[in-house]
Motif scaffolding. Structure first.
Motif, PDB file in Angstrom:
ATOM      1  N   UNK A 154       0.858  -1.181   0.000  1.00 21.90           N
ATOM      2  CA  UNK A 154       0.000   0.000   0.000  1.00 21.90           C
ATOM      3  C   UNK A 154       0.898   1.236   0.000  1.00 21.90           C
ATOM      4  N   UNK A 155       0.692   2.097  -0.972  1.00 21.66           N
ATOM      5  CA  UNK A 155       1.542   3.275  -1.142  1.00 21.66           C
ATOM      6  C   UNK A 155       0.858   4.490  -0.506  1.00 21.66           C
ATOM      7  N   UNK A 156       1.468   5.061   0.525  1.00 20.56           N
ATOM      8  CA  UNK A 156       0.908   6.215   1.204  1.00 20.56           C
ATOM      9  C   UNK A 156       1.920   7.355   1.178  1.00 20.56           C
ATOM     10  N   UNK A 157       1.470   8.530   1.611  1.00 21.98           N
ATOM     11  CA  UNK A 157       2.399   9.662   1.664  1.00 21.98           C
ATOM     12  C   UNK A 157       3.383   9.537   2.829  1.00 21.98           C
TER      13      UNK A 157
ATOM     14  N   UNK B  85       3.358  -3.123   3.790  1.00 21.90           N
ATOM     15  CA  UNK B  85       2.941  -4.466   3.385  1.00 21.90           C
ATOM     16  C   UNK B  85       1.704  -4.857   4.192  1.00 21.90           C
ATOM     17  N   UNK B  86       0.635  -5.199   3.492  1.00 20.23           N
ATOM     18  CA  UNK B  86      -0.629  -5.545   4.147  1.00 20.23           C
ATOM     19  C   UNK B  86      -1.121  -6.880   3.597  1.00 20.23           C
ATOM     20  N   UNK B  87      -1.456  -7.809   4.485  1.00 13.66           N
ATOM     21  CA  UNK B  87      -2.008  -9.102   4.090  1.00 13.66           C
ATOM     22  C   UNK B  87      -3.507  -9.075   4.335  1.00 13.66           C
TER      23      UNK B  87
ATOM     24  N   UNK C 213     -10.057  -8.860   6.830  1.00 14.66           N
ATOM     25  CA  UNK C 213      -8.959  -8.542   7.743  1.00 14.66           C
ATOM     26  C   UNK C 213      -7.804  -7.912   6.968  1.00 14.66           C
ATOM     27  N   UNK C 214      -7.296  -6.819   7.515  1.00  7.48           N
ATOM     28  CA  UNK C 214      -6.111  -6.153   6.972  1.00  7.48           C
ATOM     29  C   UNK C 214      -5.006  -6.273   8.018  1.00  7.48           C
ATOM     30  N   UNK C 215      -4.102  -7.211   7.806  1.00  9.91           N
ATOM     31  CA  UNK C 215      -3.009  -7.501   8.736  1.00  9.91           C
ATOM     32  C   UNK C 215      -1.784  -6.713   8.277  1.00  9.91           C
ATOM     33  N   UNK C 216      -1.365  -5.758   9.089  1.00 10.13           N
ATOM     34  CA  UNK C 216      -0.373  -4.773   8.650  1.00 10.13           C
ATOM     35  C   UNK C 216       1.013  -5.064   9.214  1.00 10.13           C
ATOM     36  N   UNK C 217       1.984  -5.108   8.314  1.00 15.87           N
ATOM     37  CA  UNK C 217       3.382  -5.069   8.745  1.00 15.87           C
ATOM     38  C   UNK C 217       3.756  -3.601   8.939  1.00 15.87           C
ATOM     39  N   UNK C 218       4.071  -3.231  10.149  1.00 10.20           N
ATOM     40  CA  UNK C 218       4.394  -1.848  10.464  1.00 10.20           C
ATOM     41  C   UNK C 218       5.795  -1.488   9.958  1.00 10.20           C
ATOM     42  N   UNK C 219       6.160  -0.256  10.114  1.00  8.21           N
ATOM     43  CA  UNK C 219       7.471   0.229   9.657  1.00  8.21           C
ATOM     44  C   UNK C 219       8.597  -0.640  10.246  1.00  8.21           C
TER      45      UNK C 219
END
Length: 281
Positions: free
Chosen positions: A2-5, A10-12, A46-52
């Protein structure tokens, strides 16, 4: 991706239904998923997010970008990129701590929060029943596991064995490990995130801001939780307006596995009652 400002994350994704974001403050997820996230895939998207600094997500240019508040700003950027006006958030352990901060600063962007085995302040110093307190009999064992599991050089089989032994320290009945953790799910620890968290935690206390949370909040905790003792869930329930608390008498840190049926029942009742009320209102 996912490209954000604020960078790329990375989101599963798995499941269908209302969107729910799930994150853990220092876990590094992959395509095998996550046991806690799996709890929601039958009823939610479900949006499982890999954080920074986890997985293929953006790196931290400045150390402060690994803080809990900055992490919430990252999650908000991800929500906006997906185009959701609101989404739910669920977090276990340090993920639950993120849920608390998310609720304090962005309740209007959350359909609800589900906080499991967490706390709104540092939970080690004054809690000898906490496994991260030096007085706890298994303190050194847990510390050794945490430090060793940070290493990227650890052989896969040894990593798997040590991760299992670490989890057993936080089960009410350790002999149930093979039964409870039977799926082909594996994840790692993001060392940069865990290292920053271990410092930030020393001064973490948002209890005086809990009254600012206005989104429906469900707080769940095992009676025998050795990581975030149950007293901290009771405290959050007393300070978050209208929140709901359920304590699981036969669970330690993993009530969503240790008492799966009851956990799902409590969660479903919360979602039906709270969310339907909001829809009608």
């Amino acid at each position: 991706m996912v490209h954000t400002d604020r960078g790329d994350f990375e989101v599963f994704m798995k499941g269908q239904g209302e969107p729910i974001c799930i994150a853990h403050h220092y876990s590094e997820f992959n395509e095998t998923g996550d046991y806690f996230a799996e709890t929601f895939t039958g009823t939610h998207q479900v949006y499982l997010v890999n954080l920074r600094e986890a997985g293929n997500s953006a790196k931290a240019i400045e150390p402060f970008q690994l803080s809990m508040l900055e992490t919430i700003f990252d999650l908000e950027a991800i929500r906006e990129e997906f185009g959701f006006q609101k989404w739910g958030f669920a977090g276990h352990s340090t993920g639950g701590m993120l849920g608390v901060i998310y609720g304090i600063y962005f309740s209007e962007k959350l359909t609800y929060t589900i906080i499991v085995g967490a706390a709104a302040r540092e939970y080690m110093t004054f809690s000898p029943e906490c496994i991260y307190n030096k007085k706890h009999p298994q303190f050194m064992i847990m510390q050794e596991f945490n430090e060793t599991l940070k290493s990227p050089e650890l052989p896969p089989l040894e990593r798997k064995r040590m991760a299992a032994e670490r989890i057993k320290l936080s089960l009410h009945k350790p002999e149930r490990y093979d039964e409870l953790f039977s799926l082909n799910i594996n994840k790692r620890i993001s060392a940069p995130r865990m290292n920053f968290f271990s410092r930030e935690l020393q001064i973490f206390d948002v209890t005086r801001k809990l009254s600012l949370i206005s989104t429906p909040t469900l707080i769940l905790c095992g009676r025998h939780d050795v990581q975030c003792p149950v007293e901290y869930s009771i405290e959050m329930n007393e300070l978050i307006p209208g929140s709901t608390l359920k304590i699981f008498d036969d669970s330690n840190h993993y009530p969503f596995l240790e008492e799966r049926g009851l956990f799902n029942k409590v969660m479903d009742e919360f979602l039906q009652e709270k969310i339907h009320k909001i829809a009608q209102h």
